[in-house]
Design a protein around this motif. Structure first.
Motif, PDB file in Angstrom:
ATOM      1  N   TYR A 129      -7.177   2.378   7.812  1.00  0.00           N
ATOM      2  CA  TYR A 129      -6.605   2.728   6.626  1.00  0.00           C
ATOM      3  C   TYR A 129      -8.109   2.703   5.418  1.00  0.00           C
ATOM      4  CZ  TYR A 129      -5.097   0.539   2.284  1.00  0.00           C
ATOM      5  OH  TYR A 129      -4.672   0.099   0.642  1.00  0.00           O
ATOM      6  N   TYR A 130      -9.152   2.822   5.671  1.00  0.00           N
ATOM      7  CA  TYR A 130     -10.179   3.213   5.790  1.00  0.00           C
ATOM      8  C   TYR A 130     -10.395   4.687   4.711  1.00  0.00           C
ATOM      9  CZ  TYR A 130     -15.325   5.120   4.682  1.00  0.00           C
ATOM     10  OH  TYR A 130     -16.443   5.418   3.911  1.00  0.00           O
ATOM     11  N   THR A 131      -9.698   5.546   6.563  1.00  0.00           N
ATOM     12  CA  THR A 131     -10.033   6.735   6.118  1.00  0.00           C
ATOM     13  C   THR A 131      -8.294   7.220   5.610  1.00  0.00           C
ATOM     14  OG1 THR A 131      -8.755   6.878   8.034  1.00  0.00           O
ATOM     15  CG2 THR A 131     -11.265   7.098   7.973  1.00  0.00           C
ATOM     16  N   LEU A 132      -7.490   6.960   5.714  1.00  0.00           N
ATOM     17  CA  LEU A 132      -6.191   7.279   5.484  1.00  0.00           C
ATOM     18  C   LEU A 132      -5.443   7.023   3.695  1.00  0.00           C
ATOM     19  CD1 LEU A 132      -3.688   5.892   8.515  1.00  0.00           C
ATOM     20  CD2 LEU A 132      -4.338   8.223   8.003  1.00  0.00           C
ATOM     21  N   PHE A 133      -6.687   5.795   3.427  1.00  0.00           N
ATOM     22  CA  PHE A 133      -5.785   5.675   1.819  1.00  0.00           C
ATOM     23  C   PHE A 133      -7.248   5.466   0.723  1.00  0.00           C
ATOM     24  CE2 PHE A 133      -2.692   3.566   4.392  1.00  0.00           C
ATOM     25  CZ  PHE A 133      -1.561   4.695   3.495  1.00  0.00           C
ATOM     26  N   LEU A 178     -12.293   2.006  -0.025  1.00  0.00           N
ATOM     27  CA  LEU A 178     -13.273   2.501  -0.321  1.00  0.00           C
ATOM     28  C   LEU A 178     -14.505   1.488  -0.096  1.00  0.00           C
ATOM     29  CD1 LEU A 178     -13.646   6.064  -0.579  1.00  0.00           C
ATOM     30  CD2 LEU A 178     -12.610   5.084   1.240  1.00  0.00           C
ATOM     31  N   PHE A 179     -14.984   1.545  -1.602  1.00  0.00           N
ATOM     32  CA  PHE A 179     -16.052   0.132  -0.559  1.00  0.00           C
ATOM     33  C   PHE A 179     -16.164  -1.128  -0.328  1.00  0.00           C
ATOM     34  CE2 PHE A 179     -17.524  -3.163  -3.565  1.00  0.00           C
ATOM     35  CZ  PHE A 179     -19.363  -3.180  -4.059  1.00  0.00           C
ATOM     36  N   TYR A 180     -14.304  -1.462  -0.262  1.00  0.00           N
ATOM     37  CA  TYR A 180     -14.661  -3.467   0.210  1.00  0.00           C
ATOM     38  C   TYR A 180     -14.109  -2.916   1.745  1.00  0.00           C
ATOM     39  CZ  TYR A 180     -12.270  -7.075   2.166  1.00  0.00           C
ATOM     40  OH  TYR A 180     -11.837  -8.084   2.600  1.00  0.00           O
ATOM     41  N   LEU A 181     -14.141  -1.900   2.010  1.00  0.00           N
ATOM     42  CA  LEU A 181     -14.505  -1.763   3.339  1.00  0.00           C
ATOM     43  C   LEU A 181     -15.067  -1.150   3.909  1.00  0.00           C
ATOM     44  CD1 LEU A 181     -10.427  -0.303   3.928  1.00  0.00           C
ATOM     45  CD2 LEU A 181     -11.226  -2.146   4.614  1.00  0.00           C
ATOM     46  N   ALA A 182     -16.279  -0.457   2.848  1.00  0.00           N
ATOM     47  CA  ALA A 182     -17.101  -0.625   3.477  1.00  0.00           C
ATOM     48  C   ALA A 182     -18.775  -1.561   4.064  1.00  0.00           C
ATOM     49  CB  ALA A 182     -17.608   1.254   2.206  1.00  0.00           C
ATOM     50  N   PHE A 183     -18.548  -2.133   3.188  1.00  0.00           N
ATOM     51  CA  PHE A 183     -18.904  -3.379   2.712  1.00  0.00           C
ATOM     52  C   PHE A 183     -18.767  -4.084   3.701  1.00  0.00           C
ATOM     53  CE2 PHE A 183     -19.989  -7.877   1.631  1.00  0.00           C
ATOM     54  CZ  PHE A 183     -21.341  -7.697   0.199  1.00  0.00           C
ATOM     55  N   GLN A 220       7.323  15.284   9.342  1.00  0.00           N
ATOM     56  CA  GLN A 220       7.513  14.662   8.156  1.00  0.00           C
ATOM     57  C   GLN A 220       8.567  13.590   7.777  1.00  0.00           C
ATOM     58  OE1 GLN A 220       6.474  15.980   4.926  1.00  0.00           O
ATOM     59  NE2 GLN A 220       7.050  13.372   4.382  1.00  0.00           N
ATOM     60  N   ARG A 221       7.902  12.631   7.193  1.00  0.00           N
ATOM     61  CA  ARG A 221       8.949  10.953   7.640  1.00  0.00           C
ATOM     62  C   ARG A 221      10.061  11.039   6.382  1.00  0.00           C
ATOM     63  NH1 ARG A 221       3.793   8.150   6.491  1.00  0.00           N
ATOM     64  NH2 ARG A 221       2.966   9.920   5.697  1.00  0.00           N
ATOM     65  N   SER A 222      10.969  10.299   6.637  1.00  0.00           N
ATOM     66  CA  SER A 222      12.125   9.976   5.685  1.00  0.00           C
ATOM     67  C   SER A 222      11.561   8.898   4.480  1.00  0.00           C
ATOM     68  CB  SER A 222      12.901   9.944   6.549  1.00  0.00           C
ATOM     69  OG  SER A 222      12.863   7.766   7.234  1.00  0.00           O
ATOM     70  N   CYS A 223      10.243   8.000   4.721  1.00  0.00           N
ATOM     71  CA  CYS A 223      10.166   7.879   3.544  1.00  0.00           C
ATOM     72  C   CYS A 223       8.602   8.376   2.748  1.00  0.00           C
ATOM     73  CB  CYS A 223       9.415   5.988   4.268  1.00  0.00           C
ATOM     74  SG  CYS A 223      10.198   5.142   5.312  1.00  0.00           S
ATOM     75  N   LYS A 224       8.751   8.761   1.673  1.00  0.00           N
ATOM     76  CA  LYS A 224       7.952   9.145   1.068  1.00  0.00           C
ATOM     77  C   LYS A 224       6.498   9.089   0.694  1.00  0.00           C
ATOM     78  CE  LYS A 224       8.065   6.527  -3.828  1.00  0.00           C
ATOM     79  NZ  LYS A 224       8.646   6.726  -5.125  1.00  0.00           N
ATOM     80  N   ARG A 225       5.768   9.850   0.339  1.00  0.00           N
ATOM     81  CA  ARG A 225       3.904   9.657   0.425  1.00  0.00           C
ATOM     82  C   ARG A 225       3.748   9.223  -0.917  1.00  0.00           C
ATOM     83  NH1 ARG A 225       0.967  13.963   2.378  1.00  0.00           N
ATOM     84  NH2 ARG A 225      -0.792  12.243   3.129  1.00  0.00           N
ATOM     85  N   PHE A 226       2.122   8.540  -1.017  1.00  0.00           N
ATOM     86  CA  PHE A 226       2.235   8.031  -2.039  1.00  0.00           C
ATOM     87  C   PHE A 226       1.063   8.013  -2.588  1.00  0.00           C
ATOM     88  CE2 PHE A 226       4.594   3.827  -1.416  1.00  0.00           C
ATOM     89  CZ  PHE A 226       5.076   4.166  -2.789  1.00  0.00           C
ATOM     90  N   LYS A 227      -0.023   9.022  -3.933  1.00  0.00           N
ATOM     91  CA  LYS A 227      -0.810   9.128  -3.954  1.00  0.00           C
ATOM     92  C   LYS A 227      -2.174   8.757  -3.616  1.00  0.00           C
ATOM     93  CE  LYS A 227      -1.502   7.111  -8.386  1.00  0.00           C
ATOM     94  NZ  LYS A 227      -1.865   7.002  -9.899  1.00  0.00           N
ATOM     95  N   ASP A 228      -2.620   7.790  -2.793  1.00  0.00           N
ATOM     96  CA  ASP A 228      -3.638   7.250  -1.865  1.00  0.00           C
ATOM     97  C   ASP A 228      -3.487   7.478  -1.095  1.00  0.00           C
ATOM     98  OD1 ASP A 228      -1.776   5.232  -1.725  1.00  0.00           O
ATOM     99  OD2 ASP A 228      -2.674   3.519  -3.201  1.00  0.00           O
ATOM    100  N   GLU A 229      -2.812   8.493  -0.362  1.00  0.00           N
ATOM    101  CA  GLU A 229      -2.565   8.786   1.343  1.00  0.00           C
ATOM    102  C   GLU A 229      -3.481  10.412   1.761  1.00  0.00           C
ATOM    103  OE1 GLU A 229       0.059   9.456   4.555  1.00  0.00           O
ATOM    104  OE2 GLU A 229       0.992   8.247   3.211  1.00  0.00           O
ATOM    105  N   LYS A 257      -7.969   6.801  -2.512  1.00  0.00           N
ATOM    106  CA  LYS A 257      -7.364   6.253  -3.300  1.00  0.00           C
ATOM    107  C   LYS A 257      -7.402   4.680  -3.536  1.00  0.00           C
ATOM    108  CE  LYS A 257      -7.005  10.607  -3.873  1.00  0.00           C
ATOM    109  NZ  LYS A 257      -5.785  12.323  -4.552  1.00  0.00           N
ATOM    110  N   ALA A 258      -6.946   3.670  -2.526  1.00  0.00           N
ATOM    111  CA  ALA A 258      -6.662   2.578  -2.575  1.00  0.00           C
ATOM    112  C   ALA A 258      -7.768   1.567  -3.528  1.00  0.00           C
ATOM    113  CB  ALA A 258      -6.219   1.653  -1.567  1.00  0.00           C
TER     114      ALA A 258
END
Length: 248
Positions: free
Chosen positions: A148-152, A175-180, A226-235, A154-155
């Motif tokens: 999750y840290y590398t894939l998202f 990124l902050f939470y997971l790094a901490f 390419q997947r059938s599910c749309k992608r989000f901006k924090d991916e 901007k989450a």
């Protein structure tokens, strides 16, 4: 800091994440029906004992099966108490659905299991003489958190943080939470090496190993088409797929 939710909605039903939570919960309910002596033996049979791997002669003297590899798998489905399983399953619920979205259900399941095995190997490497069985899904879940840290990047994560019995709620970058969280595991792991009696029975280095494994290898498990599910901006951008929201 306790995570409550993340900002990334799931696109597809997280079938494997749900299944893992249900399966772990059913096994824990079964554990609660066992008397204490039987439960202790159960943990020694299906938990992973580092010394059994590194000192097979010692294991044979106790009648333990030194050739069986099943504990590498079974240990990640056992838990030692209500707080243990609730914390693990809640964390899996927060981060698992989005990682499963990116990988697909079967690749995610394989990634989860391999992350747990990698976490156990790191724990054995750091604690080769330990005779205490390691149990719990936290090593595998740490792998999910590393992915999750590398894939998202901007989450954002909503966290609960009590201060003198006052409940406070904050929204922080993932990124902050997971790094901490990761640095906390490294720091606690270092303290456990300096003073093993203060480790609190937590496999800190399994968390570190699982997180690093997930962070460094997650792209090997991502669907390349390419997947059938749309992608989000924090991916994060993966495998050259164009992200119309990417501004890096």
């Amino acid at each position: 800091m306790f995570p409550l939710q993340d900002s990334t909605p799931r696109r597809c039903p997280p079938i494997v994440t749900w299944g893992l939570i249900i399966f772990n919960s059913l096994i824990f309910i079964f554990e609660t029906t066992l008397p204490s002596p039987v439960l202790e033996k159960f943990f020694f049979m299906f938990g992973l004992i580092p010394a059994k791997v590194t000192h097979p002669d010692w294991a044979r003297s106790l009648g333990l099966d030194v050739l069986g590899l099943w504990p590498f798998l079974t240990c990640m489905f056992l838990h030692g108490g209500w707080i243990h399983i609730f914390g693990n399953m809640w964390t899996l619920w927060i981060f698992g659905d989005n990682v499963e979205d990116v990988m697909g259900p079967w690749r995610f399941l394989f990634f989860y299991i391999v992350s747990g095995i990698a976490a156990s190997l790191v724990h054995i490497f750091v604690n080769p003489n330990s005779t205490v069985p390691i149990i719990g899904a936290s090593g595998a879940i740490a792998g999910v958190m590393g992915a999750y840290y590398t894939l998202f990047p901007k989450a954002r994560i909503v966290i609960f943080f009590p201060v003198f019995f006052i409940p406070l709620f904050f929204e922080v970058p993932a990124l902050f939470y997971l790094a901490f969280w990761f640095l906390e595991q490294v720091f606690s792991g270092a303290l456990s090496l300096a003073s093993p009696v203060s480790s609190g029975g937590i496999a800190w280095w399994a968390h570190v190993g699982g997180f690093l494994f997930g962070m460094l290898t997650n792209r090997l498990f991502i669907l390349s088409r390419q997947r059938s599910c749309k992608r989000f901006k924090d991916e994060y951008r993966t495998f050259g797929l164009l992200d119309p929201y990417d501004r890096w």
